[in-house]
Scaffold this motif. Structure first.
Motif, PDB file in Angstrom:
ATOM      1  N   TYR A  72       0.843  -1.131   0.009  1.00  0.00           N
ATOM      2  CA  TYR A  72       0.133  -0.015  -0.186  1.00  0.00           C
ATOM      3  C   TYR A  72       0.931   1.156   0.024  1.00  0.00           C
ATOM      4  O   TYR A  72       1.923   1.335   0.663  1.00  0.00           O
ATOM      5  N   TYR A  73       0.773   2.102  -0.903  1.00  0.00           N
ATOM      6  CA  TYR A  73       1.313   3.398  -1.037  1.00  0.00           C
ATOM      7  C   TYR A  73       0.373   4.431  -0.472  1.00  0.00           C
ATOM      8  O   TYR A  73      -0.822   4.205  -0.656  1.00  0.00           O
ATOM      9  N   ARG A  74       0.618   5.642   0.294  1.00  0.00           N
ATOM     10  CA  ARG A  74      -0.152   6.638   0.283  1.00  0.00           C
ATOM     11  C   ARG A  74       0.449   7.769  -0.339  1.00  0.00           C
ATOM     12  O   ARG A  74       1.432   8.163  -0.594  1.00  0.00           O
ATOM     13  N   ILE A  75      -0.633   8.045  -1.315  1.00  0.00           N
ATOM     14  CA  ILE A  75      -0.486   9.208  -2.400  1.00  0.00           C
ATOM     15  C   ILE A  75      -0.917  10.407  -1.485  1.00  0.00           C
ATOM     16  O   ILE A  75      -1.988  10.766  -1.121  1.00  0.00           O
ATOM     17  N   PRO A  76       0.118  11.271  -1.383  1.00  0.00           N
ATOM     18  CA  PRO A  76      -0.307  12.541  -0.555  1.00  0.00           C
ATOM     19  C   PRO A  76      -1.482  13.413  -1.159  1.00  0.00           C
ATOM     20  O   PRO A  76      -2.152  14.014  -0.272  1.00  0.00           O
ATOM     21  N   SER A  77      -1.405  13.554  -2.385  1.00  0.00           N
ATOM     22  CA  SER A  77      -2.351  14.325  -3.064  1.00  0.00           C
ATOM     23  C   SER A  77      -2.856  13.729  -4.314  1.00  0.00           C
ATOM     24  O   SER A  77      -2.352  14.144  -5.606  1.00  0.00           O
ATOM     25  N   PHE A  78      -3.778  12.805  -4.516  1.00  0.00           N
ATOM     26  CA  PHE A  78      -3.842  12.179  -5.743  1.00  0.00           C
ATOM     27  C   PHE A  78      -5.249  13.142  -6.568  1.00  0.00           C
ATOM     28  O   PHE A  78      -6.105  13.561  -5.910  1.00  0.00           O
ATOM     29  N   THR A  79      -5.117  13.327  -7.588  1.00  0.00           N
ATOM     30  CA  THR A  79      -5.937  14.125  -8.211  1.00  0.00           C
ATOM     31  C   THR A  79      -6.570  13.382  -9.451  1.00  0.00           C
ATOM     32  O   THR A  79      -6.005  13.059 -10.371  1.00  0.00           O
ATOM     33  N   LEU A  80      -7.640  13.398  -9.317  1.00  0.00           N
ATOM     34  CA  LEU A  80      -8.601  12.850 -10.447  1.00  0.00           C
ATOM     35  C   LEU A  80      -9.081  13.803 -11.373  1.00  0.00           C
ATOM     36  O   LEU A  80     -10.266  14.385 -11.089  1.00  0.00           O
ATOM     37  N   LYS A  81      -8.274  14.419 -12.388  1.00  0.00           N
ATOM     38  CA  LYS A  81      -8.486  15.423 -13.062  1.00  0.00           C
ATOM     39  C   LYS A  81      -8.615  16.866 -12.250  1.00  0.00           C
ATOM     40  O   LYS A  81      -7.776  17.334 -11.530  1.00  0.00           O
ATOM     41  N   ASP A  82      -9.855  17.365 -11.730  1.00  0.00           N
ATOM     42  CA  ASP A  82     -10.108  18.365 -10.873  1.00  0.00           C
ATOM     43  C   ASP A  82     -10.499  17.858  -9.633  1.00  0.00           C
ATOM     44  O   ASP A  82     -10.880  18.923  -8.580  1.00  0.00           O
ATOM     45  N   ILE A  83     -10.800  16.872  -9.135  1.00  0.00           N
ATOM     46  CA  ILE A  83     -11.029  16.364  -7.868  1.00  0.00           C
ATOM     47  C   ILE A  83      -9.757  15.785  -7.060  1.00  0.00           C
ATOM     48  O   ILE A  83      -9.231  15.031  -7.520  1.00  0.00           O
ATOM     49  N   ILE A  84      -9.562  16.235  -5.986  1.00  0.00           N
ATOM     50  CA  ILE A  84      -8.452  16.171  -5.129  1.00  0.00           C
ATOM     51  C   ILE A  84      -8.660  15.048  -3.940  1.00  0.00           C
ATOM     52  O   ILE A  84      -9.684  15.424  -3.214  1.00  0.00           O
ATOM     53  N   TYR A  85      -7.957  14.434  -3.777  1.00  0.00           N
ATOM     54  CA  TYR A  85      -8.022  13.159  -2.891  1.00  0.00           C
ATOM     55  C   TYR A  85      -6.720  13.174  -1.864  1.00  0.00           C
ATOM     56  O   TYR A  85      -5.719  12.661  -2.358  1.00  0.00           O
ATOM     57  N   PRO A  86      -6.958  14.029  -0.985  1.00  0.00           N
ATOM     58  CA  PRO A  86      -5.597  13.994   0.286  1.00  0.00           C
ATOM     59  C   PRO A  86      -5.192  12.511   0.740  1.00  0.00           C
ATOM     60  O   PRO A  86      -6.167  12.094   1.274  1.00  0.00           O
ATOM     61  N   GLN A  87      -4.173  12.162   0.915  1.00  0.00           N
ATOM     62  CA  GLN A  87      -3.764  10.964   1.692  1.00  0.00           C
ATOM     63  C   GLN A  87      -4.194   9.653   1.301  1.00  0.00           C
ATOM     64  O   GLN A  87      -4.921   8.827   2.070  1.00  0.00           O
ATOM     65  N   LEU A  88      -4.411   9.650  -0.045  1.00  0.00           N
ATOM     66  CA  LEU A  88      -5.273   8.307  -0.536  1.00  0.00           C
ATOM     67  C   LEU A  88      -4.368   7.166  -0.588  1.00  0.00           C
ATOM     68  O   LEU A  88      -3.334   7.025  -1.063  1.00  0.00           O
ATOM     69  N   PRO A  89      -4.924   5.920   0.173  1.00  0.00           N
ATOM     70  CA  PRO A  89      -4.219   4.698  -0.272  1.00  0.00           C
ATOM     71  C   PRO A  89      -4.330   4.158  -1.521  1.00  0.00           C
ATOM     72  O   PRO A  89      -5.288   4.191  -1.696  1.00  0.00           O
ATOM     73  N   MET A  90      -3.294   3.517  -1.813  1.00  0.00           N
ATOM     74  CA  MET A  90      -3.438   2.825  -3.225  1.00  0.00           C
ATOM     75  C   MET A  90      -2.742   1.416  -2.956  1.00  0.00           C
ATOM     76  O   MET A  90      -1.445   1.433  -2.544  1.00  0.00           O
ATOM     77  N   PHE A  91      -3.431   0.321  -3.489  1.00  0.00           N
ATOM     78  CA  PHE A  91      -2.710  -0.835  -3.375  1.00  0.00           C
ATOM     79  C   PHE A  91      -2.020  -1.153  -4.856  1.00  0.00           C
ATOM     80  O   PHE A  91      -2.457  -1.024  -5.673  1.00  0.00           O
ATOM     81  N   ILE A  92      -0.835  -1.792  -4.892  1.00  0.00           N
ATOM     82  CA  ILE A  92       0.035  -2.261  -5.854  1.00  0.00           C
ATOM     83  C   ILE A  92       0.176  -3.646  -5.625  1.00  0.00           C
ATOM     84  O   ILE A  92       1.033  -4.151  -4.683  1.00  0.00           O
ATOM     85  N   PRO A  93      -0.303  -4.514  -6.275  1.00  0.00           N
ATOM     86  CA  PRO A  93      -0.130  -6.034  -6.111  1.00  0.00           C
ATOM     87  C   PRO A  93       1.103  -6.359  -6.709  1.00  0.00           C
ATOM     88  O   PRO A  93       1.723  -5.902  -7.693  1.00  0.00           O
ATOM     89  N   ASN A  94       1.760  -7.581  -6.023  1.00  0.00           N
ATOM     90  CA  ASN A  94       2.927  -8.005  -6.227  1.00  0.00           C
ATOM     91  C   ASN A  94       2.808  -8.507  -7.842  1.00  0.00           C
ATOM     92  O   ASN A  94       3.862  -8.576  -8.466  1.00  0.00           O
ATOM     93  N   LYS A  95       2.025  -9.305  -8.297  1.00  0.00           N
ATOM     94  CA  LYS A  95       1.580  -9.946  -9.528  1.00  0.00           C
ATOM     95  C   LYS A  95       0.632  -9.406 -10.095  1.00  0.00           C
ATOM     96  O   LYS A  95      -0.458  -9.903 -10.115  1.00  0.00           O
TER      97      LYS A  95
END
Length: 129
Positions: A72-95
């Motif tokens: 899991y990474y924490r993205i400090p400021s994830f932006t979906l074009k114009d919508i901002i999600y602060p401190q968004l957790p994101m999963f990165i699978p090993n495979k």
């Protein structure tokens, strides 16, 4: 009410938009956003020192009870074009078994009005005041 309109990939029948130079699928079954690789997460501003190893169930068509390992990474400021999600957790699978660079969880749109228009190839997201 603020409204944002995004173009959908005209070559695809699934709801895919572009995030920068990468494609992202809106997924109603995803509980959280998923990224194909650590490199892509770093491009989003993922903080490497905040990554945590973890397991999750029920992604990539795998039934619950068969965990998928990843980080899991924490993205400090994830932006979906114009919508901002602060401190968004994101999963990165090993495979990763992904056809797109990102999977955007539909739960990220909770509390918003969302219209997918596959005729005009647009998704319109409205945020009530």
């Amino acid at each position: 009410m603020r409204t944002f309109v995004y173009g959908l990939d005209e070559e695809n029948t699934r709801p895919i938009i572009l995030l920068g130079n990468n494609d992202a699928l809106f997924d109603t079954g995803a509980s959280f956003p998923i990224c194909r690789s650590e490199q892509l997460a770093k491009e989003l501003g993922g903080a490497e020192d905040e990554k945590l190893n973890g397991l999750t169930n029920g992604i990539f068509g795998v039934a619950a009870g068969k965990p998928i390992s990843g980080i899991y990474y924490r993205i400090p400021s994830f932006t979906l074009k114009d919508i901002i999600y602060p401190q968004l957790p994101m999963f990165i699978p090993n495979k990763p078994n992904m056809s797109t660079s990102y999977i955007i969880s539909a739960s990220m749109l909770y509390g918003m009005l969302c219209e997918f228009n596959f005729v005009d190839h647009q998704v319109k997201i409205s945020i009530p005041d």
